[in-house]
Design a protein around this motif. Sequence first.
Motif, mmCIF file in Angstrom:
data_model
loop_
_atom_site.group_PDB
_atom_site.id
_atom_site.type_symbol
_atom_site.label_atom_id
_atom_site.label_comp_id
_atom_site.label_asym_id
_atom_site.label_seq_id
_atom_site.Cartn_x
_atom_site.Cartn_y
_atom_site.Cartn_z
ATOM 1 N N MET A 92 0.828 -1.200 0.000
ATOM 2 C CA MET A 92 0.000 0.000 0.000
ATOM 3 C C MET A 92 0.867 1.257 0.000
ATOM 4 O O MET A 92 0.595 2.210 -0.731
ATOM 5 C CB MET A 92 -0.934 0.018 1.213
ATOM 6 C CG MET A 92 -1.956 1.132 1.169
ATOM 7 S SD MET A 92 -3.044 1.250 2.614
ATOM 8 C CE MET A 92 -3.372 -0.429 3.014
ATOM 9 N N GLN A 95 2.381 1.841 -3.455
ATOM 10 C CA GLN A 95 1.431 2.256 -4.480
ATOM 11 C C GLN A 95 0.767 3.602 -4.169
ATOM 12 O O GLN A 95 0.562 4.405 -5.070
ATOM 13 C CB GLN A 95 0.396 1.153 -4.687
ATOM 14 C CG GLN A 95 1.043 -0.078 -5.294
ATOM 15 C CD GLN A 95 0.147 -1.296 -5.365
ATOM 16 O OE1 GLN A 95 -1.058 -1.203 -5.192
ATOM 17 N NE2 GLN A 95 0.746 -2.448 -5.623
ATOM 18 N N GLU A 96 0.464 3.868 -2.905
ATOM 19 C CA GLU A 96 -0.226 5.103 -2.535
ATOM 20 C C GLU A 96 0.719 6.282 -2.332
ATOM 21 O O GLU A 96 0.417 7.393 -2.745
ATOM 22 C CB GLU A 96 -1.065 4.883 -1.271
ATOM 23 C CG GLU A 96 -2.150 3.841 -1.411
ATOM 24 C CD GLU A 96 -3.210 4.222 -2.427
ATOM 25 O OE1 GLU A 96 -3.572 5.412 -2.500
ATOM 26 O OE2 GLU A 96 -3.686 3.321 -3.153
ATOM 27 N N VAL A 97 1.849 6.045 -1.701
ATOM 28 C CA VAL A 97 2.775 7.128 -1.379
ATOM 29 C C VAL A 97 3.831 7.307 -2.463
ATOM 30 O O VAL A 97 4.085 8.414 -2.928
ATOM 31 C CB VAL A 97 3.438 6.902 -0.002
ATOM 32 C CG1 VAL A 97 4.455 7.986 0.295
ATOM 33 C CG2 VAL A 97 2.381 6.842 1.093
ATOM 34 N N LYS A 99 3.673 6.004 -5.449
ATOM 35 C CA LYS A 99 2.996 6.005 -6.758
ATOM 36 C C LYS A 99 3.571 4.978 -7.727
ATOM 37 O O LYS A 99 3.660 5.221 -8.928
ATOM 38 C CB LYS A 99 3.011 7.406 -7.392
ATOM 39 C CG LYS A 99 2.406 8.491 -6.522
ATOM 40 C CD LYS A 99 0.950 8.233 -6.227
ATOM 41 C CE LYS A 99 0.345 9.379 -5.436
ATOM 42 N NZ LYS A 99 -0.872 9.034 -4.760
#
Length: 112
Positions: A92, A95-97, A99
């Motif tokens: 996570m 992918q979230e921080v 990118k």
Amino acid sequence: TSSHARIGILNNPSSKIKEDNTAIARGILAAFLTQNNSNLKSFLSKLSKEETAKSLAAGTKIVKFLIPGMDGDTFEKKYNTLGLDLIKTQQMFCQEVLKLLPGQMAVISNGR
């Protein structure tokens, strides 16, 4: 080339995270948490070999790949109790921080 360098690993798998497809990732994490630097380096070299991955996928237990000098009991206890939540959290974060796309690799440096 420096004894002052540090390394860390974040997992960013491209497939669904399950017990049977995370043996190497969990082995790396357990080794980082339980072993000294000299044993860690040798063990990670052994885990990074293609034949090791194939053997683990075929059902060989990871303890068969421990190297002399490793604290096998401590490693095995950590490996067996290390849940998948940590890998999911790392995925996570990637992918979230950061990118990154699922499975995408990157090198991040934070030097002095």
